[in-house]
Write an enzyme that holds these catalytic residues in place. Sequence first.
Site, mmCIF file in Angstrom:
data_model
loop_
_atom_site.group_PDB
_atom_site.id
_atom_site.type_symbol
_atom_site.label_atom_id
_atom_site.label_comp_id
_atom_site.label_asym_id
_atom_site.label_seq_id
_atom_site.Cartn_x
_atom_site.Cartn_y
_atom_site.Cartn_z
ATOM 1 N N ASP A 50 0.831 -1.203 0.000
ATOM 2 C CA ASP A 50 0.000 0.000 0.000
ATOM 3 C C ASP A 50 0.868 1.257 0.000
ATOM 4 O O ASP A 50 1.868 1.329 0.723
ATOM 5 C CB ASP A 50 -0.884 -0.001 1.257
ATOM 6 C CG ASP A 50 -1.784 1.218 1.335
ATOM 7 O OD1 ASP A 50 -2.689 1.340 0.484
ATOM 8 O OD2 ASP A 50 -1.577 2.066 2.225
ATOM 9 N N TYR A 55 2.524 10.493 0.451
ATOM 10 C CA TYR A 55 3.475 10.080 1.495
ATOM 11 C C TYR A 55 4.858 10.674 1.210
ATOM 12 O O TYR A 55 5.524 10.298 0.239
ATOM 13 C CB TYR A 55 3.557 8.548 1.623
ATOM 14 C CG TYR A 55 2.270 7.905 2.131
ATOM 15 C CD1 TYR A 55 1.329 8.627 2.861
ATOM 16 C CD2 TYR A 55 1.995 6.564 1.890
ATOM 17 C CE1 TYR A 55 0.163 8.045 3.323
ATOM 18 C CE2 TYR A 55 0.824 5.968 2.344
ATOM 19 C CZ TYR A 55 -0.081 6.717 3.055
ATOM 20 O OH TYR A 55 -1.243 6.124 3.510
ATOM 21 N N SER A 155 -10.926 5.626 0.863
ATOM 22 C CA SER A 155 -10.287 5.569 2.177
ATOM 23 C C SER A 155 -10.891 6.660 3.049
ATOM 24 O O SER A 155 -11.064 7.796 2.580
ATOM 25 C CB SER A 155 -8.782 5.788 2.009
ATOM 26 O OG SER A 155 -8.159 5.825 3.267
HETATM 27 N N1 LIG Z 1 -5.612 5.755 4.433
HETATM 28 C C1 LIG Z 1 -5.089 6.535 5.347
HETATM 29 O O1 LIG Z 1 -5.574 7.649 5.618
HETATM 30 C C2 LIG Z 1 -3.860 6.072 6.053
HETATM 31 C C3 LIG Z 1 -3.355 6.783 7.164
HETATM 32 C C4 LIG Z 1 -2.212 6.286 7.782
HETATM 33 C C5 LIG Z 1 -1.593 5.134 7.321
HETATM 34 N N2 LIG Z 1 -2.090 4.488 6.228
HETATM 35 C C6 LIG Z 1 -1.472 3.251 5.709
HETATM 36 O O2 LIG Z 1 -1.347 2.333 6.766
HETATM 37 C C7 LIG Z 1 -0.015 1.882 6.864
HETATM 38 C C8 LIG Z 1 0.292 1.543 8.283
HETATM 39 O O3 LIG Z 1 0.227 2.711 9.113
HETATM 40 P P1 LIG Z 1 1.192 2.845 10.358
HETATM 41 O O4 LIG Z 1 2.598 2.802 9.919
HETATM 42 O O5 LIG Z 1 0.734 3.983 11.191
HETATM 43 O O6 LIG Z 1 0.823 1.454 11.086
HETATM 44 P P2 LIG Z 1 1.336 0.635 12.328
HETATM 45 O O7 LIG Z 1 1.733 -0.689 11.815
HETATM 46 O O8 LIG Z 1 0.263 0.707 13.352
HETATM 47 O O9 LIG Z 1 2.592 1.410 12.908
HETATM 48 C C9 LIG Z 1 3.911 1.142 12.499
HETATM 49 C C10 LIG Z 1 4.847 1.998 13.299
HETATM 50 O O10 LIG Z 1 4.817 1.575 14.652
HETATM 51 C C11 LIG Z 1 6.139 1.202 15.041
HETATM 52 N N3 LIG Z 1 6.128 0.117 16.023
HETATM 53 C C12 LIG Z 1 6.767 0.147 17.207
HETATM 54 N N4 LIG Z 1 6.547 -0.955 17.884
HETATM 55 C C13 LIG Z 1 5.776 -1.730 17.127
HETATM 56 C C14 LIG Z 1 5.221 -3.014 17.311
HETATM 57 N N5 LIG Z 1 5.428 -3.741 18.412
HETATM 58 N N6 LIG Z 1 4.474 -3.522 16.326
HETATM 59 C C15 LIG Z 1 4.249 -2.825 15.194
HETATM 60 N N7 LIG Z 1 4.766 -1.587 14.977
HETATM 61 C C16 LIG Z 1 5.516 -1.044 15.946
HETATM 62 C C17 LIG Z 1 6.827 0.823 13.759
HETATM 63 O O11 LIG Z 1 8.229 0.935 13.961
HETATM 64 P P3 LIG Z 1 9.241 -0.097 13.223
HETATM 65 O O12 LIG Z 1 9.272 0.307 11.800
HETATM 66 O O13 LIG Z 1 10.515 0.136 13.941
HETATM 67 O O14 LIG Z 1 8.683 -1.470 13.444
HETATM 68 C C18 LIG Z 1 6.289 1.859 12.816
HETATM 69 O O15 LIG Z 1 6.963 3.093 13.006
HETATM 70 C C19 LIG Z 1 0.815 3.029 6.264
HETATM 71 O O16 LIG Z 1 2.078 2.606 5.805
HETATM 72 C C20 LIG Z 1 -0.069 3.457 5.134
HETATM 73 O O17 LIG Z 1 0.131 2.598 4.046
HETATM 74 C C21 LIG Z 1 -3.215 4.931 5.615
#
Ligand SMILES: NC(=O)c1ccc[n+]([C@@H]2O[C@H](COP(=O)([O-])OP(=O)(O)OC[C@H]3O[C@@H](n4cnc5c(N)ncnc54)[C@H](OP(=O)(O)O)[C@@H]3O)[C@@H](O)[C@H]2O)c1
Length: 313
Positions: A50, A55, A155
């Site tokens: 995704d 971004y 979304s």
């Molecule tokens: N449609 C929308 O409006 C929207 C908005 C936001 C995001 N998104 C999509 O959703 C995806 C995921 O969002 P997100 O990155 O906020 O999701 P997430 O998986 O909830 O968060 C990942 C972040 O948390 C950290 N983290 C720390 N400890 C963790 C643990 N135990 N398990 C998992 N992660 C941990 C990760 O660091 P490390 O890398 O060090 O593991 C990373 O920085 C984005 O890449 C994007 O594609 C969409």
Amino acid sequence: MIFLKKVNIGNSNIVASNIGLGLMRSPEHSDQEVADLLDTAYEAGIDFFDNADVYTNGEAEKRFGAALKKSSLTRDNIVIQTKVGIVSDGNENIRYDFSKQHILEAVNGSLQRMGLDYVDILLLHRPDPLLEPEEIAEAFKTLQNEGKVRRFGVSNFNPMQVQLVQQALDTKLIANQLQLSLMHTGMINFGMHTNMTDPASLNHDGSILEFSRLKNMTIQAWSPYQYGFFDGTFIDNAKFPTLNEVLHKMARKYDTNKNAVAAAWILRIPGSMQVIAGTMNAKRLKQIAEADKVKLTAQEWYDLYFAAGNDLP
Ligand SMILES: NC(=O)c1ccc[n+]([C@@H]2O[C@H](COP(=O)([O-])OP(=O)(O)OC[C@H]3O[C@@H](n4cnc5c(N)ncnc54)[C@H](OP(=O)(O)O)[C@@H]3O)[C@@H](O)[C@H]2O)c1
């Protein structure tokens, strides 16, 4: 060993892993690091990626394109999704734009940055009050005819907004990407507190959970490990002792880890669910990819919901 299940995205014949990798945070890493992560993902059964044009101002798409070339992944074996509609002038000014011209130009930009001929799925990133469904329909038709996009979704849309766009289209919207995690459960709370007066009864999203199921649209859960709006992760966070205790208990029972249990909690919700994980850490990604080892009973699902601070009326 690969445990991950595949799902059809909405009513389409696009089949992908129920865990996807989000590339939003990839610009913080080198092309090679992201290439290695793509390989790790694919080996763990993850074939859904995704992205969005917004971004880091296109950097996440560029990083993905470069990493894809360095990785051992084959284009036709994976599903690539990106999003359109948030525009920024690079300063503080940000707005939404679903004009035909913007959608067409933005998709060309995305394809160029990723070095692709087509994306499998294009999502409208956030609902624009100024949107004109007929313009969106024309843009979608052009993109499909040119072979640049296979299917479309949205979304952060509520049911009325989905229907407003859908009625003008001759292709069915297949997915809605929404914030959903153990610590972000508004769409679930509201359903269980119908006609009450407590805060959980607030309808923030117009029953998007039930609507998505009725309309056979896949819910893609974004930020599955975050609490608040990017406030941090709840896993191993001292602010959430009870939740972590119950996650740990379930992880032991299913011979896996807390990350897998938190993803499994989302996937246990009926309908078509996908988890879009944003980790850039290979070890964590492999942990998350164990989600299908966890077969939560209904009571275990509720126990996790309660441990996250929720109650029933
Ligand atoms: N449609 C929308 O409006 C929207 C908005 C936001 C995001 N998104 C999509 O959703 C995806 C995921 O969002 P997100 O990155 O906020 O999701 P997430 O998986 O909830 O968060 C990942 C972040 O948390 C950290 N983290 C720390 N400890 C963790 C643990 N135990 N398990 C998992 N992660 C941990 C990760 O660091 P490390 O890398 O060090 O593991 C990373 O920085 C984005 O890449 C994007 O594609 C969409």
